[in-house]
Motif scaffolding. Structure first.
Motif, PDB file in Angstrom:
ATOM      1  N   GLY A 113       0.913   4.039  -2.999  1.00 38.47           N
ATOM      2  CA  GLY A 113       0.625   5.442  -2.708  1.00 38.47           C
ATOM      3  C   GLY A 113       1.725   6.361  -3.193  1.00 38.47           C
ATOM      4  O   GLY A 113       1.463   7.405  -3.808  1.00 38.47           O
ATOM      5  N   VAL A 114       2.975   5.980  -2.919  1.00 40.92           N
ATOM      6  CA  VAL A 114       4.117   6.793  -3.346  1.00 40.92           C
ATOM      7  C   VAL A 114       4.216   6.818  -4.870  1.00 40.92           C
ATOM      8  O   VAL A 114       4.480   7.864  -5.477  1.00 40.92           O
ATOM      9  CB  VAL A 114       5.426   6.263  -2.723  1.00 40.92           C
ATOM     10  CG1 VAL A 114       6.628   6.982  -3.322  1.00 40.92           C
ATOM     11  CG2 VAL A 114       5.403   6.455  -1.210  1.00 40.92           C
TER      12      VAL A 114
ATOM     13  N   LEU B  59       3.637   8.099   4.196  1.00 38.02           N
ATOM     14  CA  LEU B  59       3.881   6.894   3.403  1.00 38.02           C
ATOM     15  C   LEU B  59       5.370   6.635   3.219  1.00 38.02           C
ATOM     16  O   LEU B  59       5.846   5.502   3.381  1.00 38.02           O
ATOM     17  CB  LEU B  59       3.201   7.021   2.037  1.00 38.02           C
ATOM     18  CG  LEU B  59       1.679   6.911   2.012  1.00 38.02           C
ATOM     19  CD1 LEU B  59       1.138   7.198   0.622  1.00 38.02           C
ATOM     20  CD2 LEU B  59       1.221   5.536   2.484  1.00 38.02           C
TER      21      LEU B  59
ATOM     22  N   LEU C  98      -2.877  13.112  -2.068  1.00 37.96           N
ATOM     23  CA  LEU C  98      -1.631  12.397  -2.354  1.00 37.96           C
ATOM     24  C   LEU C  98      -0.417  13.222  -1.947  1.00 37.96           C
ATOM     25  O   LEU C  98       0.571  12.684  -1.448  1.00 37.96           O
ATOM     26  CB  LEU C  98      -1.555  12.058  -3.849  1.00 37.96           C
ATOM     27  CG  LEU C  98      -2.384  10.871  -4.338  1.00 37.96           C
ATOM     28  CD1 LEU C  98      -2.305  10.761  -5.847  1.00 37.96           C
ATOM     29  CD2 LEU C  98      -1.900   9.572  -3.685  1.00 37.96           C
TER      30      LEU C  98
ATOM     31  N   LEU D 183      -0.237  12.931   1.833  1.00 42.07           N
ATOM     32  CA  LEU D 183       0.035  11.577   2.317  1.00 42.07           C
ATOM     33  C   LEU D 183       1.449  11.100   2.016  1.00 42.07           C
ATOM     34  O   LEU D 183       1.879  10.073   2.554  1.00 42.07           O
ATOM     35  CB  LEU D 183      -0.971  10.596   1.696  1.00 42.07           C
ATOM     36  CG  LEU D 183      -2.402  10.658   2.240  1.00 42.07           C
ATOM     37  CD1 LEU D 183      -3.312   9.764   1.418  1.00 42.07           C
ATOM     38  CD2 LEU D 183      -2.427  10.254   3.707  1.00 42.07           C
ATOM     39  N   PHE D 184       2.164  11.822   1.183  1.00 39.08           N
ATOM     40  CA  PHE D 184       3.502  11.365   0.814  1.00 39.08           C
ATOM     41  C   PHE D 184       4.406  11.212   2.034  1.00 39.08           C
ATOM     42  O   PHE D 184       5.115  10.208   2.171  1.00 39.08           O
ATOM     43  CB  PHE D 184       4.158  12.341  -0.171  1.00 39.08           C
ATOM     44  CG  PHE D 184       5.581  11.984  -0.493  1.00 39.08           C
ATOM     45  CD1 PHE D 184       5.862  10.978  -1.402  1.00 39.08           C
ATOM     46  CD2 PHE D 184       6.646  12.631   0.124  1.00 39.08           C
ATOM     47  CE1 PHE D 184       7.171  10.632  -1.700  1.00 39.08           C
ATOM     48  CE2 PHE D 184       7.953  12.293  -0.158  1.00 39.08           C
ATOM     49  CZ  PHE D 184       8.220  11.285  -1.073  1.00 39.08           C
TER      50      PHE D 184
ATOM     51  N   LEU E 203       1.810   6.530  -7.010  1.00 41.66           N
ATOM     52  CA  LEU E 203       0.750   7.385  -7.544  1.00 41.66           C
ATOM     53  C   LEU E 203       1.166   8.849  -7.505  1.00 41.66           C
ATOM     54  O   LEU E 203       0.914   9.607  -8.455  1.00 41.66           O
ATOM     55  CB  LEU E 203      -0.547   7.182  -6.752  1.00 41.66           C
ATOM     56  CG  LEU E 203      -1.311   5.886  -7.026  1.00 41.66           C
ATOM     57  CD1 LEU E 203      -2.471   5.745  -6.045  1.00 41.66           C
ATOM     58  CD2 LEU E 203      -1.824   5.862  -8.459  1.00 41.66           C
ATOM     59  N   LEU E 204       1.812   9.266  -6.418  1.00 42.91           N
ATOM     60  CA  LEU E 204       2.275  10.645  -6.321  1.00 42.91           C
ATOM     61  C   LEU E 204       3.369  10.913  -7.352  1.00 42.91           C
ATOM     62  O   LEU E 204       3.371  11.966  -8.004  1.00 42.91           O
ATOM     63  CB  LEU E 204       2.794  10.949  -4.917  1.00 42.91           C
ATOM     64  CG  LEU E 204       3.396  12.354  -4.746  1.00 42.91           C
ATOM     65  CD1 LEU E 204       2.345  13.427  -5.015  1.00 42.91           C
ATOM     66  CD2 LEU E 204       3.994  12.536  -3.370  1.00 42.91           C
TER      67      LEU E 204
ATOM     68  N   VAL F  39      -8.474  14.284  -4.254  1.00 46.87           N
ATOM     69  CA  VAL F  39      -7.626  13.089  -4.172  1.00 46.87           C
ATOM     70  C   VAL F  39      -6.191  13.432  -4.555  1.00 46.87           C
ATOM     71  O   VAL F  39      -5.230  12.975  -3.915  1.00 46.87           O
ATOM     72  CB  VAL F  39      -8.184  11.972  -5.078  1.00 46.87           C
ATOM     73  CG1 VAL F  39      -7.187  10.820  -5.198  1.00 46.87           C
ATOM     74  CG2 VAL F  39      -9.509  11.462  -4.529  1.00 46.87           C
TER      75      VAL F  39
ATOM     76  N   ILE G  99       0.839  -1.203   0.000  1.00 44.72           N
ATOM     77  CA  ILE G  99       0.000   0.000   0.000  1.00 44.72           C
ATOM     78  C   ILE G  99       0.873   1.252   0.000  1.00 44.72           C
ATOM     79  O   ILE G  99       0.597   2.220  -0.723  1.00 44.72           O
ATOM     80  CB  ILE G  99      -0.945  -0.007   1.216  1.00 44.72           C
ATOM     81  CG1 ILE G  99      -1.952  -1.158   1.100  1.00 44.72           C
ATOM     82  CG2 ILE G  99      -1.675   1.334   1.334  1.00 44.72           C
ATOM     83  CD1 ILE G  99      -2.827  -1.337   2.316  1.00 44.72           C
ATOM     84  N   GLU G 100       1.944   1.227   0.803  1.00 49.35           N
ATOM     85  CA  GLU G 100       2.859   2.371   0.862  1.00 49.35           C
ATOM     86  C   GLU G 100       3.490   2.617  -0.503  1.00 49.35           C
ATOM     87  O   GLU G 100       3.566   3.760  -0.978  1.00 49.35           O
ATOM     88  CB  GLU G 100       3.947   2.119   1.904  1.00 49.35           C
ATOM     89  CG  GLU G 100       3.421   2.034   3.335  1.00 49.35           C
ATOM     90  CD  GLU G 100       4.432   1.391   4.277  1.00 49.35           C
ATOM     91  OE1 GLU G 100       5.580   1.170   3.850  1.00 49.35           O
ATOM     92  OE2 GLU G 100       4.061   1.085   5.424  1.00 49.35           O
TER      93      GLU G 100
END
Length: 382
Positions: A10-11, A308, A301, A304-305, A13-14, A297, A6-7
């Protein structure tokens, strides 16, 4: 799916988001080249001031240097119940200038209908006779080319294919300019990079047809668009009145464009301390929370970076640092592209410090926004 997976997702995606910002800026940048005009339309410049006597002189001096036909430029100024010498300065500056009006703002108590600045603008605009309304703030310095540049972007012929693909039904009703933060200190430089990074993302989205917001200190609205949405007094209460009216103009089907050039770059004052900076960001968050879900969203991101990548560093140190370095490189390259467009000096040291500043202020702003307290803006509490 494991926590590490998941981490990483997420990274990634950024990083993908950052890569697309760079690609779209480089390949899809919409410019609005100046055209030689025999006739310029009449324009009304509007500026509200509240307790701005310390910084307003530079703003008024810049107004004197605006390169625009004198008979086509109308300036309307307002003192919004200042507690210093703002009103006196405005009246003294207006003396002997027939194209300048100083409006007395009727007293009111901010409520759920309108905020202080929107109240002032709603009272000023009925006095405006220009085809276009152009806005800035008392703590800003505009370049001499500003008005012509903004009007040119409003008047330049659009691309019919672009208009159809973006589903614009009406003429160009809104032009958003670019704003830099002045000042020589580190905090001012960090705020400048912050503004450029944020407005750069807005520019990329605007050029793909996704209207996000506008900036009230560097904004043009056609009188036609303003009247059709009912003006600042009718678009509903918002801490960010510029965001609110931009949304209303977009809903009416008017085309909106984002102009990024040296000719229309306005310089604003930095916030002098972290308290003022967070209060400014808290106010902006009210507008951000009303964006479409897909845009929220994208902003999430960004925030949330940090958690994460920190979690990733705990489990896979090398991979965590590699992702962080990649993110910094893409982010810095995007900012460098913007600075080159605007002719600004580039400092790698400042870009390194900006990474720390940006991650800290992003989370501090979130905490400040949800903290149960009033928002203070220009001496008023909301």
């Amino acid at each position: 799916m494991t926590l590490v997976a998941i981490e990483i997702i997420g990274v990634m995606l950024l990083l993908t988001q950052m890569l697309f910002l760079v690609i779209l800026w480089s390949t899809n940048f919409r410019g609005y080249p100046a055209k030689i005009r025999e006739e310029w339309p009449k324009v009304t410049l509007l500026m509200v001031a509240r307790n701005e006597s310390r910084v307003m002189q530079a703003c008024l001096l810049a107004f004197e240097k605006i390169d625009y036909p004198a008979e086509k430029l109308e300036i309307i100024l307002a003192d919004d119940h200042s507690e210093d010498d703002t009103g006196v300065i405005l009246k003294q500056w207006a003396e002997g200038r027939n194209h300048v009006k100083v409006i007395a703002i009727d007293a009111f108590i901010p409520n759920e209908t309108v905020n202080g600045k929107a109240n002032a603008l709603a009272q000023m605009i009925p006095c405006a006779t220009g085809k276009y309304l152009i806005f800035t703030d008392a703590d800003c310095i505009v370049p001499s080319t500003w008005v012509k540049s903004m009007v040119n972007a409003a008047e330049v012929d659009g691309d019919d294919k672009v208009r159809k693909s973006f589903k614009y039904r009406k003429s160009r009703g809104l032009v958003t300019g670019i704003t830099q933060v002045g000042g020589a200190g580190l905090m001012a430089k960090m705020q400048n990079l912050d503004w450029l990074f944020t407005l750069g993302m807005v520019k990329v989205l605007s050029d793909t047809g996704q209207q996000v917001t506008t900036m009230g200190n560097n904004m043009l609205i056609s009188k036609e668009a303003y009247m059709q949405v009912g003006g600042f007094g009718e678009v509903g209460f918002s801490m960010t009145e510029d965001f609110q009216i931009a949304k209303a103009i977009h809903r009416k089907g008017f085309e909106a464009v984002h102009l990024v050039s040296q000719e229309n770059m306005v310089t604003t004052q930095p916030e002098s301390n972290m308290s003022g900076l967070l209060m400014q960001r808290k106010r902006w968050m009210y507008g951000a929370m009303r964006l479409p879900l897909k845009l929220k969203v994208l902003l999430a991101l960004q925030a949330l970076f940090l958690p994460l990548v920190v979690l990733l560093l705990i489990n896979y140190v090398f991979l965590g640092w590699l992702f962080w370095l990649t993110k910094w490189c893409l982010q810095s390259f995007f900012i460098i592209l913007i600075q080159k467009k605007l002719g600004q000096n580039i400092s790698l040291i400042n870009l390194i410090f900006f990474e720390i500043y940006y991650l800290f202020t992003a989370w501090a702003t979130i905490v400040c926004y949800f903290w149960p307290s009033n928002t203070t803006w220009k001496g008023r509490k909301y």
